[in-house]
Design a protein around this motif. Structure first.
Motif, mmCIF file in Angstrom:
data_model
loop_
_atom_site.group_PDB
_atom_site.id
_atom_site.type_symbol
_atom_site.label_atom_id
_atom_site.label_comp_id
_atom_site.label_asym_id
_atom_site.label_seq_id
_atom_site.Cartn_x
_atom_site.Cartn_y
_atom_site.Cartn_z
ATOM 1 N N UNK A 1 0.846 -1.214 -0.017
ATOM 2 C CA UNK A 1 -0.061 -0.065 -0.093
ATOM 3 C C UNK A 1 0.891 1.431 0.004
ATOM 4 N N UNK A 2 2.244 1.220 0.101
ATOM 5 C CA UNK A 2 2.839 2.192 0.244
ATOM 6 C C UNK A 2 4.023 2.274 -0.642
ATOM 7 N N UNK A 3 4.078 3.104 -1.621
ATOM 8 C CA UNK A 3 5.332 3.050 -2.730
ATOM 9 C C UNK A 3 6.574 3.237 -2.215
ATOM 10 N N UNK A 4 6.873 4.066 -1.229
ATOM 11 C CA UNK A 4 7.991 4.180 -0.433
ATOM 12 C C UNK A 4 8.792 2.642 -0.207
ATOM 13 N N UNK A 5 8.080 1.718 0.419
ATOM 14 C CA UNK A 5 8.511 0.400 0.709
ATOM 15 C C UNK A 5 8.603 -0.481 -0.482
ATOM 16 N N UNK A 6 7.626 -0.271 -1.418
ATOM 17 C CA UNK A 6 7.725 -1.255 -2.591
ATOM 18 C C UNK A 6 9.014 -0.858 -3.364
ATOM 19 N N UNK A 7 9.267 0.441 -3.647
ATOM 20 C CA UNK A 7 10.531 0.703 -4.307
ATOM 21 C C UNK A 7 11.702 0.183 -3.520
ATOM 22 N N UNK A 8 11.672 0.150 -2.245
ATOM 23 C CA UNK A 8 12.786 -0.048 -1.502
ATOM 24 C C UNK A 8 13.155 -1.296 -1.349
ATOM 25 N N UNK A 9 12.179 -2.221 -1.259
ATOM 26 C CA UNK A 9 12.109 -3.677 -0.625
ATOM 27 C C UNK A 9 13.277 -4.562 -1.272
ATOM 28 N N UNK A 10 13.443 -4.337 -2.657
ATOM 29 C CA UNK A 10 14.275 -5.249 -3.399
ATOM 30 C C UNK A 10 15.664 -5.184 -2.940
ATOM 31 N N UNK B 1 17.920 -0.739 6.126
ATOM 32 C CA UNK B 1 16.873 -0.833 7.130
ATOM 33 C C UNK B 1 16.881 0.708 7.941
ATOM 34 N N UNK B 2 17.969 1.260 8.247
ATOM 35 C CA UNK B 2 18.124 2.524 8.723
ATOM 36 C C UNK B 2 17.276 3.661 8.051
ATOM 37 N N UNK B 3 17.473 3.548 6.763
ATOM 38 C CA UNK B 3 16.705 4.442 5.821
ATOM 39 C C UNK B 3 15.412 4.217 5.662
ATOM 40 N N UNK B 4 14.792 3.204 5.579
ATOM 41 C CA UNK B 4 13.261 2.996 5.512
ATOM 42 C C UNK B 4 12.876 3.353 7.282
ATOM 43 N N UNK B 5 13.504 3.094 8.135
ATOM 44 C CA UNK B 5 13.121 3.417 9.512
ATOM 45 C C UNK B 5 13.031 4.906 9.880
ATOM 46 N N UNK B 6 13.764 5.761 8.967
ATOM 47 C CA UNK B 6 13.631 7.008 9.205
ATOM 48 C C UNK B 6 12.641 7.508 8.550
ATOM 49 N N UNK B 7 12.330 6.825 7.239
ATOM 50 C CA UNK B 7 11.065 7.337 6.557
ATOM 51 C C UNK B 7 9.707 7.503 7.118
ATOM 52 N N UNK B 8 9.719 6.205 8.014
ATOM 53 C CA UNK B 8 8.536 6.007 8.761
ATOM 54 C C UNK B 8 8.329 6.669 10.232
ATOM 55 N N UNK B 9 9.275 7.593 10.655
ATOM 56 C CA UNK B 9 9.406 8.062 11.860
ATOM 57 C C UNK B 9 8.069 9.143 12.315
#
Length: 398
Positions: free
Chosen positions: A79-88, A219-227
């Motif tokens: 549901x969230x493009x930021x995660x789908x773009x990063x997940x790979x 994982x540091x990157x995506x954690x900051x994204x969701x702060x």
């Protein structure tokens, strides 16, 4: 529907709190995943400092723990493009592992992949660095990249980083096709000097060290994204309409449950009976990811998450909003989630007792295949009810 007013102040306020807690849930789960990855990197370092059967086994246990914790975050992906773009970068699969290291004769790779047996560790010339690995999977302009990296990222099975690259480097290929038995890579593949097996252990050490470190960085990157209260994706998400926030939440839950977990990760393997189609094919730990993925959808719906420190984060979940509008639908969903959890637990227990996923999918294993089909059916049933919840929220015009 239970006499509730649609689109009123009370409903909008409740929906807003549910959406706010969704961001808190995402951040908490990524914090846990980051901490588990940091522990994995630390255990890998201790293994490389002093390779032994014991330190090797400890690194494998740390991988299983870290990937299980990470599996509770995947419900935020679709549901969230930021995660789908990063997940790979962190969980891509399947992979043609011959790109990274030595493989057995008869190794089957993706058709038409010219890099599938390149063996970066054994035959590569460029020093193994974070930058090299980044270029291999980030699709840089081949003209600007070193010759060793040109066109590698053109094929999605050329996975060079993330959990499954670490998994392959710790376990090696799973060549056991008849019984329980994961990859059997020896710890001596990481010994310096005369004790080194399978050649160029210093490069293998560099590679494992780098991918463990990159996993933490990603994982540091995506954690900051969701702060919560931050200026990155959490802000973008919270600036959407409440109805759009809820829609992204429900779409992510439904797509993770059926489109990804049941269809991509289970049905394809079941239809092909191909042991290479299981997600964690080197460690034979696919059942753990399946179990934690399935549970993560239910806990998000309830607004709950059990933290790694043993505490539980609770807040207003989607269950409370659905119950406000349609108590019967909420009860039906809770019952479906309980049934999914029961079946997923049975699948995990069977694997832990000696029948891993790559044995369940075999054409002559009727009981194992029935176990997988039952979970697929349960995931479909709960996804159909989530679609009803989605329509309910859309009609509310919150």
């Amino acid at each position: 529907l239970s006499g509730a007013a649609w689109g009123g102040t009370v409903e909008t306020s409740l929906a807003d709190e549910v959406a706010r807690h969704y961001v808190e849930q995402a951040h908490a789960r990524y914090v846990d995943a980051l901490e588990a990855a940091q522990e994995l990197a630390a255990v890998v370092k201790r293994f490389l400092d002093d390779p032994s059967e014991e330190s090797h086994a400890a690194a494998k246990r740390a991988w299983i723990e870290a990937h299980s914790v990470y599996s509770h975050t995947e419900v935020f992906r679709f549901g969230n493009p930021n995660v789908d773009d990063w997940e790979g970068l962190v969980n891509a699969w399947p992979m043609d592992e011959g790109l990274i290291d030595y493989v057995a004769e008869g190794y089957v790779h993706h058709e038409g992949n010219p890099h599938a047996r390149e063996d970066i560790i054994g035959t590569g010339r460029a020093p193994i660095t974070d930058e090299l690995i980044g270029e291999l999977q980030e699709g840089l302009d081949p003209k600007a990249a070193p010759i060793e990296t040109a066109t590698v990222s053109d094929m999605e099975t050329n996975v060079t980083r993330g959990f499954h690259a670490v998994e392959f480097l710790l376990w090696g290929q799973d060549l056991d096709r008849t019984s329980r038995g994961a990859g059997r890579r020896r710890y001596t593949d990481y010994v310096e000097g005369d004790g080194c097996t399978n050649g160029r252990c210093y490069r293998r050490r560099d590679y494992l060290s780098a991918v463990a470190r990159l996993l933490v960085i990603d994982l540091e990157f995506i954690t900051r994204d969701w702060e919560p209260g931050g200026e990155l994706y959490s802000k973008v998400f919270r600036e959407l309409s409440v109805s759009e926030q809820l829609d992204r939440m429900i779409v992510g839950m439904g797509t993770m449950g059926y489109g990804e977990l049941a269809a991509e990760r289970m049905e394809v393997a079941l239809l092909t009976s191909d042991q290479e189609e299981e997600q964690s094919c080197f460690s034979d730990q696919t059942h753990q990811a399946i179990f934690h993925n399935a549970c993560s959808i239910e806990t998000l719906y309830r607004g709950e998450h059990r933290r790694r420190d043993g505490t539980t984060l609770r807040g207003r979940g989607l269950a409370e909003l659905v119950a406000h509008f349609d108590p019967e639908l909420n009860e039906a969903l809770l019952a479906r989630f309980a049934e999914t959890r029961r079946i997923a637990t049975a699948l995990r227990d069977a694997a832990e007792a000696g029948e891993p996923f790559d044995q369940m999918i075999l054409a002559d294993n009727e009981a194992g295949r029935a176990r997988i089909r039952a979970l697929m059916d349960a995931l479909l049933a709960q996804t159909e009810l989530l679609e009803e919840a989605r329509a309910l929220c859309a009609r509310a015009e919150l």
